[in-house]
Design an enzyme around this catalytic site. Structure first.
Site, PDB file in Angstrom:
ATOM      1  N   ILE A  59      22.983  -1.341   4.904  1.00 42.51           N
ATOM      2  CA  ILE A  59      23.251  -2.386   3.912  1.00 42.51           C
ATOM      3  C   ILE A  59      22.401  -3.630   4.152  1.00 42.51           C
ATOM      4  O   ILE A  59      22.356  -4.518   3.298  1.00 42.51           O
ATOM      5  CB  ILE A  59      24.740  -2.766   3.863  1.00 42.51           C
ATOM      6  CG1 ILE A  59      25.223  -3.300   5.219  1.00 42.51           C
ATOM      7  CG2 ILE A  59      25.582  -1.594   3.390  1.00 42.51           C
ATOM      8  CD1 ILE A  59      26.626  -3.886   5.168  1.00 42.51           C
ATOM      9  N   THR A 133      39.542  -8.976   8.187  1.00 41.00           N
ATOM     10  CA  THR A 133      40.436  -8.887   9.338  1.00 41.00           C
ATOM     11  C   THR A 133      41.284 -10.136   9.489  1.00 41.00           C
ATOM     12  O   THR A 133      40.899 -11.218   9.037  1.00 41.00           O
ATOM     13  CB  THR A 133      39.610  -8.688  10.633  1.00 41.00           C
ATOM     14  OG1 THR A 133      40.455  -8.790  11.781  1.00 41.00           O
ATOM     15  CG2 THR A 133      38.532  -9.757  10.753  1.00 41.00           C
ATOM     16  N   ASP A 134      42.419  -9.989  10.144  1.00 37.18           N
ATOM     17  CA  ASP A 134      43.260 -11.161  10.431  1.00 37.18           C
ATOM     18  C   ASP A 134      42.660 -12.026  11.542  1.00 37.18           C
ATOM     19  O   ASP A 134      43.092 -13.169  11.746  1.00 37.18           O
ATOM     20  CB  ASP A 134      44.689 -10.748  10.797  1.00 37.18           C
ATOM     21  CG  ASP A 134      44.779  -9.858  12.035  1.00 37.18           C
ATOM     22  OD1 ASP A 134      43.731  -9.475  12.590  1.00 37.18           O
ATOM     23  OD2 ASP A 134      45.919  -9.541  12.439  1.00 37.18           O
ATOM     24  N   GLU A 135      41.639 -11.528  12.229  1.00 39.24           N
ATOM     25  CA  GLU A 135      41.053 -12.294  13.331  1.00 39.24           C
ATOM     26  C   GLU A 135      40.315 -13.541  12.851  1.00 39.24           C
ATOM     27  O   GLU A 135      40.034 -14.437  13.648  1.00 39.24           O
ATOM     28  CB  GLU A 135      40.127 -11.404  14.165  1.00 39.24           C
ATOM     29  CG  GLU A 135      40.869 -10.284  14.878  1.00 39.24           C
ATOM     30  CD  GLU A 135      40.035  -9.597  15.928  1.00 39.24           C
ATOM     31  OE1 GLU A 135      39.260 -10.290  16.625  1.00 39.24           O
ATOM     32  OE2 GLU A 135      40.149  -8.358  16.062  1.00 39.24           O
ATOM     33  N   TYR A 159      32.455 -11.863  16.633  1.00 41.10           N
ATOM     34  CA  TYR A 159      32.887 -10.903  15.612  1.00 41.10           C
ATOM     35  C   TYR A 159      33.700 -11.582  14.521  1.00 41.10           C
ATOM     36  O   TYR A 159      33.374 -11.487  13.330  1.00 41.10           O
ATOM     37  CB  TYR A 159      33.720  -9.779  16.243  1.00 41.10           C
ATOM     38  CG  TYR A 159      34.574  -9.049  15.238  1.00 41.10           C
ATOM     39  CD1 TYR A 159      33.990  -8.381  14.157  1.00 41.10           C
ATOM     40  CD2 TYR A 159      35.964  -9.032  15.334  1.00 41.10           C
ATOM     41  CE1 TYR A 159      34.764  -7.724  13.206  1.00 41.10           C
ATOM     42  CE2 TYR A 159      36.745  -8.389  14.397  1.00 41.10           C
ATOM     43  CZ  TYR A 159      36.144  -7.730  13.339  1.00 41.10           C
ATOM     44  OH  TYR A 159      36.921  -7.090  12.397  1.00 41.10           O
ATOM     45  N   LYS A 163      32.891 -12.290  10.450  1.00 44.94           N
ATOM     46  CA  LYS A 163      33.751 -11.838   9.355  1.00 44.94           C
ATOM     47  C   LYS A 163      34.239 -13.018   8.519  1.00 44.94           C
ATOM     48  O   LYS A 163      34.345 -12.916   7.292  1.00 44.94           O
ATOM     49  CB  LYS A 163      34.936 -11.046   9.901  1.00 44.94           C
ATOM     50  CG  LYS A 163      34.583  -9.683  10.460  1.00 44.94           C
ATOM     51  CD  LYS A 163      33.970  -8.760   9.415  1.00 44.94           C
ATOM     52  CE  LYS A 163      34.976  -8.300   8.387  1.00 44.94           C
ATOM     53  NZ  LYS A 163      34.392  -7.332   7.432  1.00 44.94           N
ATOM     54  N   ARG A 223      49.750  -8.206  19.075  1.00 50.59           N
ATOM     55  CA  ARG A 223      49.047  -7.782  17.862  1.00 50.59           C
ATOM     56  C   ARG A 223      50.053  -7.117  16.912  1.00 50.59           C
ATOM     57  O   ARG A 223      51.049  -6.549  17.344  1.00 50.59           O
ATOM     58  CB  ARG A 223      47.929  -6.781  18.190  1.00 50.59           C
ATOM     59  CG  ARG A 223      46.843  -7.334  19.120  1.00 50.59           C
ATOM     60  CD  ARG A 223      46.058  -8.433  18.453  1.00 50.59           C
ATOM     61  NE  ARG A 223      44.985  -8.963  19.286  1.00 50.59           N
ATOM     62  CZ  ARG A 223      45.071 -10.071  20.017  1.00 50.59           C
ATOM     63  NH1 ARG A 223      46.220 -10.758  20.049  1.00 50.59           N
ATOM     64  NH2 ARG A 223      44.041 -10.502  20.712  1.00 50.59           N
ATOM     65  N   ASP A 293      40.699 -11.438  32.004  1.00 49.79           N
ATOM     66  CA  ASP A 293      40.752 -11.544  30.553  1.00 49.79           C
ATOM     67  C   ASP A 293      39.360 -11.813  29.992  1.00 49.79           C
ATOM     68  O   ASP A 293      38.499 -12.366  30.686  1.00 49.79           O
ATOM     69  CB  ASP A 293      41.699 -12.680  30.147  1.00 49.79           C
ATOM     70  CG  ASP A 293      42.356 -12.441  28.806  1.00 49.79           C
ATOM     71  OD1 ASP A 293      41.933 -11.502  28.104  1.00 49.79           O
ATOM     72  OD2 ASP A 293      43.300 -13.180  28.464  1.00 49.79           O
TER      73      ASP A 293
END
Length: 355
Positions: A59, A133-135, A159, A163, A223, A293
């Site tokens: 794309i 996404t909800d992120e 990321y 988005k 999540r 983390d």
């Protein structure tokens, strides 16, 4: 109806392709360049079907994207193609900026140009559905807070930032050029054919192979888990009945801490695959290891999906318990599918090389 599905060989995209072929009369044109996470074997049911065509197109190639619109004259674009793994975006953000932002831009421009010259009947009903996404919303501090369609954007990773940028582009093409768009922001998906690098399949396959199950931090990140087939049903409701220009949040109403997800998988494996356990351990849970983390790790995501329920009468059919059981059983019964990915056999086949 002719549908462009971008990223139709990915996890969610392939579920959408399977659903369209099995349960609708839509003609599907899958636009997927087959990156590492694209897998044609995830939609075997569609290969060779008279209502399915796969165009192996990137794309990010604007000219080739424009030619596809002229060749097929779609009624609907469902745009799922994206780089989506947060850890990869931290290590190598370039591909995320290119695909998620410029790829979306190319599709928007091609859609806009296509509508200038197409028949009125197509122009009247055409929709550009952007799957996000909800992120993009960042994370939530309070237990009684939820993401709504009006929540401000506050992305934390390369990321989610890419988005968020693509969401803004889609809205801008609606307001500036009148492109008839729809946007959906979903919570964490899971289910059959999930690429092995993601949390749930990674835990399943690590446990079955007697490998360490890494858990970020203390595993307290929350999540909202959405079974992929429920998500696909929601996407089609929005694409065919949603109000142009609107955003719909799609969630599974299944908030879980990451460590609880891991423990639930281990318990299911004790029940469903006790003899596949490594002799070096007594319980699958013995493989769990807490690791440092990752940077910018969001603590909690939670979706308020009341809008799609009220306007389109959609609710998830799977609880986390039923969906997770189906997912674990699928991986236990489809060893060949994931082993061909893990050992590189599918990648070699896709590249046309002999093994």
């Amino acid at each position: 109806m002719k549908i462009f599905i971008t990223g139709g060989s990915g996890f969610i995209g392939s579920a959408l392709v399977r659903h369209c072929i099995n349960k609708t009369n839509f003609n599907v044109i899958n636009i997927d360049k087959l990156t590492y996470a694209g897998n044609e074997e995830s939609h075997k049911v569609a290969i060779g079907h008279p209502r399915f065509i796969h165009e192996k197109i990137d794309i990010c190639n604007k000219i080739k994207v424009q030619k596809l619109f002229q060749k097929y004259k779609p009624d609907l674009v469902m745009h799922l193609a994206a780089e989506s793994h947060v850890d990869r975006s931290i290590d190598s953000p370039n591909d995320f900026m290119k695909t998620n932002i410029m790829g979306t831009f190319n599709l928007l421009e091609a859609s806009k140009d296509y509508l200038k010259n197409c028949d009125h009947s197509i122009k009247k009903d055409f929709r550009f559905h952007h799957i996000s996404t909800d992120e993009v919303y960042g994370d939530l501090d309070k237990k009684d807070e939820y993401f709504t369609e009006k929540t401000s954007y506050d992305p934390s990773s390369p990321y989610s930032a890419s988005k968020a940028a693509s969401d803004h582009l889609v809205r801008a093409w609606n307001r500036t050029y009148g492109l008839p768009i729809l946007i959906t922001n979903c919570s964490n998906n899971y289910g059959p054919y999930h690429f092995p690098e993601k949390l749930i399949p990674h835990v399943i396959l690590s446990a079955l192979n007697g490998k360490t199950i890494p858990v970020y931090g203390d595993g307290s990140q929350v999540r909202d888990w959405l079974f992929v087939d429920d998500h696909v049903r929601a996407l089609l409701e929005v694409a065919t009945r949603g109000k142009v220009g609107e955003t719909y949040n799609i969630g599974g109403n299944n908030e879980m801490k990451n460590i609880d997800v891991v423990n639930n998988i281990c318990e299911l494996l004790e029940e469903l695959a006790p003899k596949m356990k490594s002799k070096a351990i007594k319980k699958y849970k013995d493989l769990i290891k807490y690791v440092d983390d990752r940077p910018g790790h969001d603590l909690r995501y939670a979706i308020d999906a009341s809008k799609i329920k009220q306007e389109l009468n959609w609710v998830p059919s799977e609880s986390f318990e039923t969906g997770l059981r189906k997912t674990v059983k699928w991986f236990l019964e489809n060893k060949e599918w994931y082993e061909r990915i893990l050992n590189g056999e599918y990648k070699m086949k896709r590249m046309g090389k002999n093994i």
